[in-house]
Structures are given as C-alpha cells and as structure tokens.
Scaffold this active site. Structure first.
Site, PDB file in Angstrom:
ATOM      1  N   ILE A 100      -1.216  -6.034  -1.221  1.00 30.96           N
ATOM      2  CA  ILE A 100      -0.563  -5.711   0.041  1.00 30.96           C
ATOM      3  C   ILE A 100      -1.535  -4.985   0.967  1.00 30.96           C
ATOM      4  CG2 ILE A 100       0.411  -3.605  -0.998  1.00 30.96           C
ATOM      5  CD1 ILE A 100       2.875  -3.984   0.869  1.00 30.96           C
ATOM      6  N   CYS A 101      -1.361  -5.180   2.255  1.00 28.50           N
ATOM      7  CA  CYS A 101      -2.093  -4.493   3.326  1.00 28.50           C
ATOM      8  C   CYS A 101      -3.559  -4.939   3.354  1.00 28.50           C
ATOM      9  CB  CYS A 101      -1.930  -2.981   3.181  1.00 28.50           C
ATOM     10  SG  CYS A 101      -2.434  -2.030   4.627  1.00 28.50           S
ATOM     11  N   ALA A 102      -4.486  -4.025   3.157  1.00 26.43           N
ATOM     12  CA  ALA A 102      -5.905  -4.372   3.139  1.00 26.43           C
ATOM     13  C   ALA A 102      -6.321  -5.000   1.813  1.00 26.43           C
ATOM     14  CB  ALA A 102      -6.751  -3.127   3.400  1.00 26.43           C
ATOM     15  N   TYR A 121      -3.152  -6.972   6.228  1.00 28.16           N
ATOM     16  CA  TYR A 121      -2.996  -6.058   7.354  1.00 28.16           C
ATOM     17  C   TYR A 121      -3.535  -6.732   8.620  1.00 28.16           C
ATOM     18  CZ  TYR A 121      -2.909  -1.797  10.064  1.00 28.16           C
ATOM     19  OH  TYR A 121      -2.633  -0.863  11.030  1.00 28.16           O
ATOM     20  N   SER A 147       1.090  -9.421   1.056  1.00 37.82           N
ATOM     21  CA  SER A 147       1.986  -8.830   2.045  1.00 37.82           C
ATOM     22  C   SER A 147       1.161  -8.022   3.035  1.00 37.82           C
ATOM     23  CB  SER A 147       3.027  -7.958   1.338  1.00 37.82           C
ATOM     24  OG  SER A 147       4.053  -7.566   2.213  1.00 37.82           O
TER      25      SER A 147
END
Length: 185
Positions: A100-102, A121, A147
């Site tokens: 998720i994210c980075a 991200y 995500s």
C-alpha cells in the site's frame, strides 16, 4: 488458518500498517508484525512506535506478505536483501504479495509488476514499472494486491480478508466496525 507477515521498518505509515494488522487479527488471521531492522522496537513515521512480534530472520513462512507505506520505511524495505529474496520466493510459489501507498514501488523496483496492473501513492506511478498504473483505491491482479494510501487502508485490509477468508467475513467485520463497503458499479 491463513498466516500473514506484515513487514515493518522505521518510518512506516502507522494507519496503513496497523489497520491491516488490527483487522486481520479481528477475524483470527494469524498476522505477524515483522521487523526488518534487527530491533523489535520500530519508530512509526508519525511518532507512534510499536514493538514487532518477530525479527525478519525468525519469521515463519506465510500465505501473504504485506508491505505498508511511509517513504522512509518503504526505502528500507526496498534495500533489504533478505526481504527481496523472500518476495521472489513467494512470487515463484504463487503466494500473495500486497502493498500500500509507496510500498508497491518495492515490487516495481524488483521488476515483478511489469506485466501487471497496480496502483500506489499518487505521483509515484512511474516507480511501479508495471503494465498499467491505475488510480483505483485497490488493484487486484492475480496474486498482487496494491492500494493507494492511508485513506484506503480500511478498504485494503478488508479486501485482504475477502481474499484470505471470504467476502462474507469481510462484510461482517465492516458492519461490526461501522464501515460502509461501497458496491462496485
């Protein structure tokens, strides 16, 4: 029973990591908080420190790897040779790889998303090195689950439960914590 290893490094994004751990444990999925730093104490990116369950070198094999974001933590995960070897092993065994994210950029840097759809991200899409970068909250492409960030952490964790358990278990948990799962059109 499914087993999930969530990998932690100093600078991890607390919402992304702890939401996953919390929700998976609520439905009795064995979820290990694994430190890649050589120390069980891990400093969160926003001043929330945690104590990991186990060090990397002592973690058990699992059904799924989860990488939380936070740029500093992601860069540490990206540089960890043992984790990279484990990711390749899990990919070869057709096990779940989530981030998720980075953190999806860890998989991107390894070149294992080149034929996949993924998200991350906003603004980091070039680092995915994937077949197609999407702006969806969650992208599931075979055994890869990605995500976008802290705001999608609840949806991400519930999607992982849907995959490892079933959609009914995820929906019951969502109802119990008063979270509305949006129906896809």
């Amino acid at each position: 029973m499914s087993v999930v290893n969530v990998f932690f490094a100093d600078g991890f994004e607390e919402i992304e990591a702890l939401t996953v751990v919390d929700l998976l444990r609520r439905v009795n999925i064995k979820t290990n908080m694994v430190s890649v730093t050589g120390n069980l104490k891990i400093a969160g990116g926003h001043g929330i420190d945690i104590t990991a369950d186990v060090l990397f070198e002592d973690c058990e094999e699992a059904d799924m790897i989860v990488l939380p974001g936070g740029l500093k933590g992601t860069n540490t995960l990206k540089a960890h040779e043992g984790l990279k070897k484990m990711i390749i092993d899990y990919k070869e065994k057709n096990k779940y790889l989530a981030a998720i994210c980075a953190a999806p950029t860890v998989y991107g840097a390894m070149g294992i998303l080149k034929d996949r759809k993924a998200c991350c991200y906003p603004g980091m899409e070039d680092e995915l090195n994937c077949g197609e970068a999407l702006m969806d909250d969650i992208v599931i492409d075979d055994k890869f689950i990605t995500s976008r960030g802290a705001g999608t952490a609840m949806k991400f964790a519930l999607a992982l439960i849907g995959i490892l358990e079933n959609e009914e278990t995820a929906r019951k948990l969502a109802d119990g914590i008063v979270y509305s799962i949006e129906e896809e059109a």
